[in-house]
Scaffold this motif. Structure first.
Motif, PDB file in Angstrom:
ATOM      1  N   GLY A  99       0.819  -1.211   0.000  1.00  9.40           N
ATOM      2  CA  GLY A  99       0.000   0.000   0.000  1.00  9.40           C
ATOM      3  C   GLY A  99       0.850   1.257   0.000  1.00  9.40           C
ATOM      4  N   VAL A 100       0.434   2.225   0.790  1.00  9.75           N
ATOM      5  CA  VAL A 100       1.106   3.527   0.818  1.00  9.75           C
ATOM      6  C   VAL A 100       2.441   3.413   1.542  1.00  9.75           C
ATOM      7  N   GLN A 165       5.496  -5.711  -7.182  1.00  7.13           N
ATOM      8  CA  GLN A 165       4.405  -5.933  -8.125  1.00  7.13           C
ATOM      9  C   GLN A 165       4.632  -7.167  -9.002  1.00  7.13           C
ATOM     10  N   ASN A 215       2.199   4.625  -3.680  1.00  3.98           N
ATOM     11  CA  ASN A 215       1.288   3.527  -3.380  1.00  3.98           C
ATOM     12  C   ASN A 215       1.501   2.409  -4.402  1.00  3.98           C
ATOM     13  N   HIS A 217      -0.194  -0.114  -4.973  1.00  2.00           N
ATOM     14  CA  HIS A 217      -1.438  -0.571  -5.612  1.00  2.00           C
ATOM     15  C   HIS A 217      -1.669   0.160  -6.932  1.00  2.00           C
ATOM     16  N   ASN A 218      -0.852   1.159  -7.198  1.00  2.00           N
ATOM     17  CA  ASN A 218      -0.822   1.823  -8.499  1.00  2.00           C
ATOM     18  C   ASN A 218      -0.007   0.930  -9.438  1.00  2.00           C
ATOM     19  N   SER A 291      -6.347   6.173 -12.964  1.00  3.25           N
ATOM     20  CA  SER A 291      -6.736   5.514 -11.727  1.00  3.25           C
ATOM     21  C   SER A 291      -7.249   6.549 -10.736  1.00  3.25           C
ATOM     22  N   ASP A 294      -6.507   8.640  -5.065  1.00  2.00           N
ATOM     23  CA  ASP A 294      -5.968   8.198  -3.786  1.00  2.00           C
ATOM     24  C   ASP A 294      -5.027   7.005  -3.958  1.00  2.00           C
ATOM     25  N   VAL A 295      -4.939   6.480  -5.176  1.00  2.00           N
ATOM     26  CA  VAL A 295      -4.018   5.384  -5.477  1.00  2.00           C
ATOM     27  C   VAL A 295      -2.830   5.891  -6.294  1.00  2.00           C
ATOM     28  N   SER A 296      -3.097   6.722  -7.275  1.00  2.00           N
ATOM     29  CA  SER A 296      -2.055   7.221  -8.178  1.00  2.00           C
ATOM     30  C   SER A 296      -1.392   8.471  -7.621  1.00  2.00           C
ATOM     31  N   THR A 297      -0.810   8.345  -6.432  1.00  2.00           N
ATOM     32  CA  THR A 297      -0.166   9.486  -5.770  1.00  2.00           C
ATOM     33  C   THR A 297       1.349   9.414  -5.943  1.00  2.00           C
TER      34      THR A 297
END
Length: 351
Positions: A99-100, A165, A215, A217-218, A291, A294-297
């Motif tokens: 995650g982050v 990933q 993040n 998850h991106n 995306s 809040d994911v593509s940060t």
């Protein structure tokens, strides 16, 4: 006298028991207890975050090193073999995602320390998971000029990000002769062509060296439509600056790039090539994907702003008139230098 003494002991016991009960039921006790728990949790999080991430997690975690990063020099021959060993596909969502993660920006880090952390990245910077077959083969194309301080921080952050990933990936740095004005679009086209000559990549990620994803998850993958990935950057308060932006970090497949003839080669100096690419996608009736913010940060490394290209607005306005003659299919260049470093491949060109 004895009875009185016994009675006194009993009264003291009862009084102590009552006082202890009152303490447990006191609001102050619960406040102190809750505060203690909060501080204890903060302490654990801080310790995990500082120690685990500063040591880069990937290398220090024995399970990940054995299961995910079991790369040796012997594996190179397997990767390049025409009859590779059949292994199952990696899961759609990697089990190693965390995650982050706030990027560690340490400009004082030494190159030797970065190389030592990622001695599992071999075969000229090409890495793939050994326990499963990656779902996509990814070339990370980074346009570059004289930002070696940023490059150390970028490599220190991006390698564990990509490893978690479970990607089959390689990083390419594309540089331009110093006597020629920087041209980002041209360098991205060169990166696409040169990386495609040595491996059958499914996905091309065009990535600025000063942007660090926060993040994992991106997911650094391509889709059936072009993706703009750096949606929320800290410099812009994690808001999209404008709707037509395509710069920073983006992902396209080989077919998508060839369909729009890649990037324009006309934008020398800062700015314009990403807006021109947005127009190319729109001109060819393609849909831009993004995306959730809040994911593509991303965190942007501080740097001095380059001089903008004064002709960029005119070039953007007339871009679709020359889209078939200006792009990756119409590019001529000469390679001046090509170095295979452990963590990336460096290519310097002239035109």
């Amino acid at each position: 006298m004895v009875e009185k003494h016994g009675q006194l002991k009993n009264e003291v016991f009862v009084t102590n028991k009552t006082s202890f009960y009152r303490l447990l039921t006191s609001p102050r006790f619960y406040i102190v207890f809750v505060l203690f728990q909060v501080f204890f949790i903060i302490f654990l999080i801080y310790r995990w975050d500082s120690e685990g991430y500063n040591q880069m997690l990937v290398v220090t975690n024995q399970q990940m090193e054995e299961v995910l990063l079991n790369a040796t020099t012997e594996n190179c021959s397997l990767w390049n073999s025409s009859n590779p060993v059949k292994i199952p596909l990696c899961p759609i969502i990697s089990p190693f995602l965390v995650g982050v993660k706030t990027p560690v920006v340490d400009l004082s880090i030494e190159w030797e320390d970065v190389f030592a952390k990622y001695d599992v990245v071999r075969c000229n910077g090409h890495l793939k998971p050994s326990s499963c077959q990656a779902r996509q083969k990814v070339a990370l194309i980074v346009p570059f000029r004289d930002r070696y301080g940023h490059l150390k921080v970028f490599l220190n952050h991006i390698h564990p990000f990509l490893m978690r990933q479970q990607l089959d990936y390689k990083i390419y740095l594309i540089d331009l002769d110093g006597d020629i004005l920087f041209n980002k679009g041209l360098l991205l086209n060169v990166g696409f062509l040169e990386s495609g000559k040595e491996y059958d990549y499914d996905c091309y990620i065009f990535h600025d060296v000063d942007l660090l994803p926060e993040n994992d998850h991106n997911l650094y993958r391509c889709s059936d439509q072009p993706r703009h990935m750096s949606v929320a950057v800290d410099k812009f308060n994690y808001k999209l600056p404008y709707v037509s932006i395509f710069g920073g970090v983006s992902a396209m497949t080989k077919d998508q790039i060839l369909f729009v003839n890649g990037f324009s080669n006309q934008f020398s100096g800062w700015g314009g090539e990403d807006d021109d690419m947005f127009n190319r996608l729109k001109f060819h009736n393609m849909t831009l994907m993004r995306s959730m913010d809040d994911v593509s940060t991303y965190k942007m490394l501080k740097h001095k702003q380059s001089h903008p290209n004064p002709k960029r607005f005119k070039l953007i306005k007339t871009g679709m008139e020359r889209v078939k003659q200006d792009g990756v299919k119409n590019l001529q260049y000469e390679i001046l230098k090509r170095n295979e470093f452990p963590l990336y491949t460096y290519i310097k060109i002239t035109i």
